[in-house]
Structure formats: structure tokens, C-alpha cells
Design an enzyme around this catalytic site. Structure first.
Site, PDB file in Angstrom:
ATOM      1  N   LYS A 279     -12.132  28.021  54.733  1.00 23.71           N
ATOM      2  CA  LYS A 279     -11.817  28.036  56.163  1.00 23.71           C
ATOM      3  C   LYS A 279     -11.484  29.452  56.592  1.00 23.71           C
ATOM      4  O   LYS A 279     -11.091  30.304  55.763  1.00 23.71           O
ATOM      5  CB  LYS A 279     -10.640  27.110  56.492  1.00 23.71           C
ATOM      6  CG  LYS A 279      -9.332  27.395  55.729  1.00 23.71           C
ATOM      7  CD  LYS A 279      -8.415  28.416  56.324  1.00 23.71           C
ATOM      8  CE  LYS A 279      -7.078  28.530  55.580  1.00 23.71           C
ATOM      9  NZ  LYS A 279      -6.332  29.748  55.872  1.00 23.71           N
TER      10      LYS A 279
ATOM     11  N   SER B 269      -6.492  24.647  48.426  1.00 22.48           N
ATOM     12  CA  SER B 269      -6.264  23.438  49.228  1.00 22.48           C
ATOM     13  C   SER B 269      -7.569  22.675  49.411  1.00 22.48           C
ATOM     14  O   SER B 269      -7.590  21.439  49.387  1.00 22.48           O
ATOM     15  CB  SER B 269      -5.726  23.812  50.611  1.00 22.48           C
ATOM     16  OG  SER B 269      -4.481  24.435  50.495  1.00 22.48           O
ATOM     17  N   SER B 270      -8.667  23.401  49.606  1.00 26.24           N
ATOM     18  CA  SER B 270      -9.957  22.745  49.802  1.00 26.24           C
ATOM     19  C   SER B 270     -10.394  22.025  48.525  1.00 26.24           C
ATOM     20  O   SER B 270     -10.912  20.905  48.576  1.00 26.24           O
ATOM     21  CB  SER B 270     -11.008  23.782  50.221  1.00 26.24           C
ATOM     22  OG  SER B 270     -12.209  23.149  50.579  1.00 26.24           O
TER      23      SER B 270
ATOM     24  N   GLY C  72      -5.422  33.559  46.677  1.00 25.93           N
ATOM     25  CA  GLY C  72      -4.662  34.508  47.499  1.00 25.93           C
ATOM     26  C   GLY C  72      -5.564  35.238  48.460  1.00 25.93           C
ATOM     27  O   GLY C  72      -5.349  36.409  48.774  1.00 25.93           O
ATOM     28  N   GLY C  73      -6.600  34.544  48.951  1.00 26.38           N
ATOM     29  CA  GLY C  73      -7.564  35.163  49.856  1.00 26.38           C
ATOM     30  C   GLY C  73      -7.422  34.718  51.301  1.00 26.38           C
ATOM     31  O   GLY C  73      -8.063  35.267  52.185  1.00 26.38           O
ATOM     32  N   GLY C  74      -6.618  33.677  51.556  1.00 26.31           N
ATOM     33  CA  GLY C  74      -6.470  33.171  52.921  1.00 26.31           C
ATOM     34  C   GLY C  74      -7.615  32.279  53.354  1.00 26.31           C
ATOM     35  O   GLY C  74      -7.723  31.908  54.522  1.00 26.31           O
TER      36      GLY C  74
ATOM     37  N   GLY D 194      -8.990  28.108  49.575  1.00 23.03           N
ATOM     38  CA  GLY D 194      -9.767  27.604  48.445  1.00 23.03           C
ATOM     39  C   GLY D 194      -9.043  26.551  47.618  1.00 23.03           C
ATOM     40  O   GLY D 194      -9.601  25.482  47.342  1.00 23.03           O
TER      41      GLY D 194
ATOM     42  N   ASP E  12      -2.446  23.345  54.184  1.00 20.30           N
ATOM     43  CA  ASP E  12      -3.843  23.399  54.649  1.00 20.30           C
ATOM     44  C   ASP E  12      -4.642  22.152  54.264  1.00 20.30           C
ATOM     45  O   ASP E  12      -5.748  21.947  54.765  1.00 20.30           O
ATOM     46  CB  ASP E  12      -4.579  24.602  54.029  1.00 20.30           C
ATOM     47  CG  ASP E  12      -4.027  25.928  54.506  1.00 20.30           C
ATOM     48  OD1 ASP E  12      -3.299  25.939  55.512  1.00 20.30           O
ATOM     49  OD2 ASP E  12      -4.344  26.946  53.866  1.00 20.30           O
TER      50      ASP E  12
HETATM   51  O1  C5P Z   1       1.883  24.934  51.783  1.00 15.18           O
HETATM   52  P1  C5P Z   1       1.398  26.221  51.210  1.00 15.18           P
HETATM   53  O2  C5P Z   1       1.087  26.168  49.761  1.00 15.18           O
HETATM   54  O3  C5P Z   1       0.309  26.780  52.034  1.00 15.18           O
HETATM   55  O4  C5P Z   1       2.622  27.222  51.401  1.00 15.18           O
HETATM   56  C1  C5P Z   1       3.055  28.201  50.486  1.00 15.18           C
HETATM   57  C2  C5P Z   1       4.404  28.754  50.952  1.00 15.18           C
HETATM   58  O5  C5P Z   1       4.251  29.432  52.203  1.00 15.18           O
HETATM   59  C3  C5P Z   1       5.456  27.714  51.210  1.00 15.18           C
HETATM   60  O6  C5P Z   1       6.175  27.428  50.045  1.00 15.18           O
HETATM   61  C4  C5P Z   1       6.339  28.399  52.248  1.00 15.18           C
HETATM   62  O7  C5P Z   1       7.206  29.317  51.625  1.00 15.18           O
HETATM   63  C5  C5P Z   1       5.349  29.198  53.057  1.00 15.18           C
HETATM   64  N1  C5P Z   1       4.889  28.478  54.270  1.00 15.18           N
HETATM   65  C6  C5P Z   1       5.707  28.411  55.383  1.00 15.18           C
HETATM   66  N2  C5P Z   1       5.270  27.741  56.499  1.00 15.18           N
HETATM   67  C7  C5P Z   1       4.045  27.155  56.517  1.00 15.18           C
HETATM   68  C8  C5P Z   1       3.203  27.220  55.398  1.00 15.18           C
HETATM   69  C9  C5P Z   1       3.653  27.893  54.279  1.00 15.18           C
HETATM   70  O8  C5P Z   1       6.809  28.952  55.386  1.00 15.18           O
HETATM   71  N3  C5P Z   1       3.649  26.519  57.619  1.00 15.18           N
END
Ligand code: C5P
Length: 297
Positions: free
Chosen positions: A12, A109-110, A102-104, A107, A142
Site C-alpha cells: 500500500k 501486515s499485507s 520497515g519500508g512503510g 508488507g 494496517d
Molecule cells: O500496529 P503497528 O504494528 O503498525 O504499530 C507499531 C507501533 O507504532 C505501535 O506499537 C505504536 O507504538 C505505534 N503506532 C501508533 N499509532 C498507530 C499505529 C502505530 O502509535 N495508529
């Protein structure tokens, strides 16, 4: 059916990403438009004769208990047991990984979302799209979007989704060669956390008027990521000379949008050799929908 092979897990891009607040538990409240693109990891699933969930090729440095695919399948397996009073067969998962960690690009999550769709099908578990989203959300903000499976205006921490018309265009994506840990960006003291909320209509009318993907809003995580990871700033500066360049998610990847493939090709040909870069097209819907022949994932 005992196996599902060649299942795509697409990336995404976040066309914009605003941080509009913070929940009591520290999670950030976001507003964003998520767009699916046609660059994907590929997953293969085989049912086992026992009840174990196994990933054949583990990611170096990621123990099995932390692997999002394995965790998602174990949660779905437990859900199945609550409904049917017995465990479904185990699954062996093989991942052909091309999306950087770590690319945003979402990946990890998908991959987990594709695994949930595939297992729901193989086990005939019968969970609805919303029920799969509820299973996935605690594992990654995600994941619900990938299960939703089309361009979306996303709010909350990632669980409130509304469809937006999927813009039809090409993207050039540059991987700056660093892996950005999401928590480091969200925990930065200087992160903007109070961007004024917008509406889905604000986004849609901006797109209709300008016809440009990246004319609306900004990525609030970008300033922090550029400061902590200078290669991200370098990629933004370079790509920005060809159009509006923006970081996706919490980084590291940076992208630019083009209405035609030729424009994308021309920019791609100029990318300095030190960076990996590729073009991608926007996807109208998640390819697992047609693969599994379902209207609702
Ligand atoms: O849910 P995800 O793995 O994407 O999030 C990783 C970390 O990023 C979370 O543990 C949290 O510290 C931070 N995060 C956040 N608010 C979000 C998504 C992520 O603070 N909406």
C-alpha cells in the site's frame, strides 16, 4: 482443497497521512488514504496432517512467536475452535518476500491479511470480512485495510474504513536503503499530533479539482523520519525534482505519482544506482478477491 499457491500480498501507499490525536493507550489517531498497488509478496499455503502452524522460511531475526503471519493464523485457528469445538488442520506457509521491512509499504501486515483470507477459505471457517478485520487489528493497525481490499479513507488507529474511488495512475517508488522502525517515529517528541481533522469529501473534491494524487494534505510522520533517517530526506529531495514526492507510512519508502506509464519510466531510468526503485500501478481491488472468487473478502 488442501493448498492455495501463488497468493499475492500487495503493498500500500499512503497518499496522505495525518496524526489528529492520541488515545489514552498511547496509540495515535490517524486520517489517511490507503491505496493498493500491484507490487506484492507471494505466499503459498499447504494444509498439514497435524495442527501446527509453520512458516517454512522464517525471517532472520524474527522468532516464530513474533511472526505476524504465524500469529494471525494461530488467532484464526483459536477462533475456529471456539466456533466448531475442534482445531482445524495446521498450515505450512512459504513466503516469497520482495517488499522491504520497515519500508512503510505495509508488507508484514499485507502478508498477515493474505494469510487470514487464505486460511478462512482453506478451513471453510466462514468468518465475514469484518470478523477477519477484528482478528487482525490487534496484530497491526494496517491489517484491516488489506482485508477491506480497496482504496480507503482510514481513521481511528486503522479500523474505521470508507471506500474512496481508487485513483488510476502509476507510481515510482524509491527504497532509500534504510529500515524505519514505526515505534521510533510515533514516539518522537517533536511529532505533529494535532493536525486539523479533514473529511472524506475534502479529499475527494481535492482529487477531482486538481487530478493530482498528492496535492492533498501531507504525511505528518515525514519530518521526523527525515530527521532520524537522512537517506529518507535524500530520496525525498531527489524524487521531488520530478513532481510531488511523499513518504509512505512511517517510511522509509518515498513515491511520486504519474498519470501515464511513460512518465514513470522516464523518472525510473534516472534513479541513482545506490537506491532500489520500481514502478507500480494502482490496484482497484485486492487480487485475492478474484483468486478466491468472492465479492466480499
Ligand atoms: O500496529 P503497528 O504494528 O503498525 O504499530 C507499531 C507501533 O507504532 C505501535 O506499537 C505504536 O507504538 C505505534 N503506532 C501508533 N499509532 C498507530 C499505529 C502505530 O502509535 N495508529
Amino acid at each position: 482443497m488442501r493448498s492455495l499457491h501463488h497468493c499475492p500480498a500487495p503493498a500500500k501507499l499512503n497518499l496522505f497521512l495525518h496524526v489528529v490525536g492520541r488515545r489514552a493507550d498511547g496509540y495515535h489517531l490517524l486520517q489517511s488514504v490507503f491505496q493498493l498497488i500491484d507490487r506484492s509478496d507471494t505466499l503459498h499455503f499447504d494444509l498439514r496432517d497435524d495442527e501446527r502452524i509453520v512458516r517454512t522460511n522464517e525471517v532472520p531475526g524474527v522468532p516464530e512467536e513474533q511472526d505476524l503471519i504465524v500469529r494471525a493464523l494461530r488467532l484464526l485457528q483459536a477462533q475456529y475452535r471456539r466456533r466448531h469445538g475442534r482445531l482445524p488442520p495446521g498450515i505450512e506457509v512459504t513466503v516469497e518476500k520482495i517488499l522491504p521491512m520497515g519500508g512503510g509499504l505495509g508488507g508484514g501486515s499485507s502478508d498477515a491479511a493474505t494469510a487470514l483470507m487464505a486460511a478462512n477459505h482453506l478451513w471453510q471457517a466462514g468468518l465475514t470480512q469484518q470478523e477477519l478485520m477484528d482478528v487482525g487489528l490487534p496484530l497491526g493497525a494496517d491489517i484491516p485495510f488489506f482485508l477491506f481490499g480497496q482504496a480507503a479513507f482510514v481513521e481511528g488507529v486503522g479500523e474505521a474504513l470508507q471506500p474512496v474511488p481508487g485513483p488510476d495512475c502509476w507510481y515510482v517508488v524509491v527504497e532509500p536503503g534504510v529500515s524505519v522502525p514505526t515505534p521510533a517515529i510515533f514516539s518522537a517528541p517533536d511529532l505533529t499530533r494535532d493536525t486539523r481533522p479533514v473529511t472524506i469529501a475534502d479529499f475527494s473534491s481535492s482529487l477531482a479539482v486538481s487530478g493530482r494524487q498528492l496535492s492533498f494534505g501531507k504525511n505528518d510522520l515525514q519530518d521526523v523520519a527525515e530527521r532520524l533517517f537522512p537517506p529518507v530526506a535524500e530520496a525525498v529531495a531527489w524524487l521531488g525534482s520530478y513532481g510531488e514526492a511523499r513518504m509512505t507510512g512511517s517510511g522509509a519508502c518515498v513515491f511520486c505519482a504519474f498519470s501515464g506509464e511513460r512518465d514513470a519510466d522516464q523518472v525510473l531510468a534516472q534513479v541513482p544506482g545506490k537506491w532500489k526503485a520500481w514502478k507500480a500501478q494502482s490496484l482497484g481491488s485486492h487480487p485475492m478477491k478474484s483468486l478466491l472468487q468472492i465479492n466480499e473478502l
